[in-house]
Design a protein around this motif. Sequence first.
Motif, PDB file in Angstrom:
ATOM      1  N   LEU A 156      18.714  21.953 -37.887  1.00  0.00           N
ATOM      2  CA  LEU A 156      18.472  23.395 -37.917  1.00  0.00           C
ATOM      3  C   LEU A 156      18.280  23.883 -39.354  1.00  0.00           C
ATOM      4  O   LEU A 156      17.486  24.787 -39.605  1.00  0.00           O
ATOM      5  CB  LEU A 156      19.618  24.139 -37.232  1.00  0.00           C
ATOM      6  CG  LEU A 156      19.728  23.873 -35.717  1.00  0.00           C
ATOM      7  CD1 LEU A 156      20.902  24.635 -35.115  1.00  0.00           C
ATOM      8  CD2 LEU A 156      18.428  24.227 -34.986  1.00  0.00           C
ATOM      9  N   GLY A 170      14.980  24.783 -38.330  1.00  0.00           N
ATOM     10  CA  GLY A 170      15.318  25.882 -37.427  1.00  0.00           C
ATOM     11  C   GLY A 170      14.787  27.237 -37.883  1.00  0.00           C
ATOM     12  O   GLY A 170      14.373  27.409 -39.030  1.00  0.00           O
ATOM     13  N   GLN A 204      18.199  30.909 -35.190  1.00  0.00           N
ATOM     14  CA  GLN A 204      18.911  29.684 -34.783  1.00  0.00           C
ATOM     15  C   GLN A 204      19.979  29.312 -35.797  1.00  0.00           C
ATOM     16  O   GLN A 204      21.099  28.934 -35.444  1.00  0.00           O
ATOM     17  CB  GLN A 204      17.910  28.535 -34.616  1.00  0.00           C
ATOM     18  CG  GLN A 204      17.022  28.673 -33.386  1.00  0.00           C
ATOM     19  CD  GLN A 204      15.814  27.740 -33.426  1.00  0.00           C
ATOM     20  OE1 GLN A 204      15.578  27.047 -34.411  1.00  0.00           O
ATOM     21  NE2 GLN A 204      15.044  27.741 -32.354  1.00  0.00           N
ATOM     22  N   ASN A 215      14.455  29.171 -28.389  1.00  0.00           N
ATOM     23  CA  ASN A 215      15.272  27.982 -28.654  1.00  0.00           C
ATOM     24  C   ASN A 215      14.444  26.746 -29.006  1.00  0.00           C
ATOM     25  O   ASN A 215      14.979  25.666 -29.136  1.00  0.00           O
ATOM     26  CB  ASN A 215      16.156  27.658 -27.451  1.00  0.00           C
ATOM     27  CG  ASN A 215      17.341  28.610 -27.353  1.00  0.00           C
ATOM     28  OD1 ASN A 215      17.428  29.553 -28.138  1.00  0.00           O
ATOM     29  ND2 ASN A 215      18.227  28.361 -26.417  1.00  0.00           N
TER      30      ASN A 215
END
Lengths: 389, 312
Positions: A100, A104, A108, A224
Motif C-alpha cells: 500500500l 496504494g 487506502q 479497493n
Amino acid sequence: MRLRPTPEERQFADLAAEWLSRNVPREPRPPAGEPMAAFDRAWQRLQYDAGWAGVAWPKEYGGAGLSLVEQMIWFEQCARFDAPEPGVLNIALGHAGPVLIAEGTDTQRQDHLAAILRGDQVWAQGFSEPEAGSDLAALRTRGVVDGDHLVVDGTKIWTTGAHLSDWQELLVRTDPAAARHRGLSFAIVDLTTPGVEVRPITAMDGKVHFAQVFYDGVRIPLRNLVGGLGDGWKVAMTTLGFERGTMTLGTVIRLLKLIDDVKELARTRVDCRGQPLSTSDEVAARLADLEAEGVALHALAVAFVSEVKRTGSSSAGSMIRPLYAELSQRVKRTGAELLGRDGLTTDGTDEAARFVPAYLHSFGHTIGTGTAEVQRNVIAHRVLGLPRG
Amino acid sequence: MDLYPTDEQRELVTAARAVTRAGAADVWTAATGQGWLALGLPEDAGGLGGSLADEARLYAEIGASAVAGPVLATSTAVRVAASAGRLDLVERLAEGRAGHAFATTGSVVAFDARDADVLLLVDEESGSLRLVPMTDAMVVADLTPLDPAVTAERVDLSGGEVLAEVTGAAAEHELVRAAVLVAAMLAGITNAATDLSVAYAGLREQFGKPIGAFQAISHRCADMAMRARAATAVTDFAAVSVDEHHPDARRRVAAARRHTETAALENTRATIQVHGATGFTWEHDAHRLLKRATFLAAGFLPRTAQTEALTA
C-alpha cells in the motif's frame, strides 16, 4: 566498509535494548487460534505505542522513517531479548503495508497503514489457487465490474492465516480476453464481506497454518483496487522484493540463534557411550557447516541492507529468501536428528517440543512464498538475465 | 553498519581487474609494480596502510584470474620480515618472491620454491611463521603440481638458517590475515565460475535454444550466483570484523573460510559440467579455477581448524 555502529546507530540500538529489556512479554505465546492472534496484536500495540512499529516505514504513514539498517538493528535486538515474532501480523507488516505504501491510494493508506502498525488488522495474501501454484498467472478467480463494485467468484488456497485474518490481498482475473499476465487486477478485500467462506486446512505438522478461501459473488468496492484494472501482475511483482528480501531479515537473525541452540543441544546430549554428541567428528563437521552458512547468510543480509541504503536496491534481495529457507530446513532437521529416539514425540522433552514441530513445519519453507524452484527461476531471469524456456 | 564497498575499494577492483584479465605475467608485475604486496603493510614499514577489507577486495580479483603467482606467500613473507624488525629484508623482498610450505623441518613439498628468494614456512599447529633463504641446492626434485598456477618442489629444509620468525600473537595475526585472503581468493573464484557459466549458458545453443533456457542449467546457475553473492559478503564481513577487532572475528573468519571453500569447489565443479566437453579440455579455464580452488582450500586455516573455531 564498516560494521561498527555510528553514534546514531549505537544510540538506536541502546534505546531498543533498553525498551525491549522492560517490555518483552514474559508469558508464553498461546499455541493457536484467536488467543494466539490476540497475543500477537497486543505485542504489536505495545511496540506501536512506544514508537517502535514500522522502523523503516515512512514517517507520513506512521513509521519511524529510518533505513533498513535500523530495521536490521531492531531485529538484532529483538532476537537478543527473545521478543515474539510478528506472528499472525507477518503479512500485514511485511507485505500488505509495503504494497500500500508503494502502490496504494491515499484513502487506502489512511484506512490501513496506521491500523496495521497498531496491530488492529490481520492480513492474508490471496494468490495461489488449486490450478495456479507456481504458474501464478494461470489463476482463474474472476472479478467482474458491476457499477462501482468488482464481483468476485472463485477460490484461493494455501492462504496462510486466512482463518485469523480481517483483510486479504486478492489477485483476480478481470479481463479473460487479455493475455494472461495483462488481464489481472489486485484488490483488497474485507474478509467479513458476504459470500466469503474460509475453510482451514491442517498441515503435515498437525496444525492449521493456512486455509482455502471461497468467493461467491463477493462485492468489493472498486476503490479497493490497488493500481488500476489490469495492473494486477505489475503490483504483485513489485511486492516480490518485500517478501523475499526485507521480510526475511528478522527470521535470518532468529535462525542464527537457533543454530546456537542446536550446537548447545550437541554439547548437552550424549551418545550411547555417554560421550557428548559434539565430540563426534561427523556431528562437529555438520555443525561447523551450519554455523558457516549462518554467518554467510547474516553477512549477505548486512550486504543487502547496506546496498539498498546506498543505491536504492539490491539483487541480493531475491537470494536471501531461498538461502534462508534451505539453511533453516537443515538446521531444524539437524536439531530433530540429534534428539535420536527423543525425537519420536513432539512433547516428551523440552528439546523435542522445540525441534520436532519446527522440523515438520520447515518443509513448508521451500514451498511457501514461491517454491525453491520458482525462486531460482526469478534469479536466473531477473538477476542473471538468462533466457526464458 | 555498511558493507557496501567504498569508492576507493571499487577503484582498486577496477584497476586490478584490468591487470588480472590481461594475463599471467602482468599479474606478478602489478603485484610488485603497483604495490599490491605492500597494500596492507603499515606505512611505517614502507607499506600503503590499507585495511584487510581493501586487501580482500584485491585478492578476490587475483583469485578470479586463477594465475596468481606467489602474491599471498610473498606479501605474508614481507609482513613476517617487518613484524620481526628485519626492515632490510623487507626491502630485499620488494623485488623478490617467496615460496611456501606448511612444514618447518625435513624433506617437504613446497610451492613456488624453484624461483623464490625465501621460503615461508608455516606451522599452524604451534602458531609460527618462519622465513628461510631459498637456494637451488635445496631442491631435491621438481614435482608436478595439481594446480598449474604454482610450481611444486620437494625441498630439503635441513640447512637450518632462519632469516626471521614470528610466534604468538604476531603469528596469530598473520595467520588470520592469510586465512581471510584465502577466503577472498576463493570468493573470487566462486564469482568467476558463476560468470563463466552464465555467459556460456546464454550463448551455447542446443535443441534450438540457449541451454540457459533449460532449468537443469539455469537453476545450477542460480545456485552458483547465490553462493557467489554470499561468498563475497561473508569475506567482507570477516575482513571488516578483523579490521575492527570484533569479538566474533575469529569465528567469522572461520565461517568465511568454510563458506568460500565449499562455494568455490561447488561452483568450479558445476562450471565444468555446464560447459560440457569444452569444460573438460585443458584449453578452457574451467579446470584452472577448480584446481586453484583445490589448492587454496588446502592452504591457511584448513577444514579441521575451521571446524574447531566454528563449534567452539
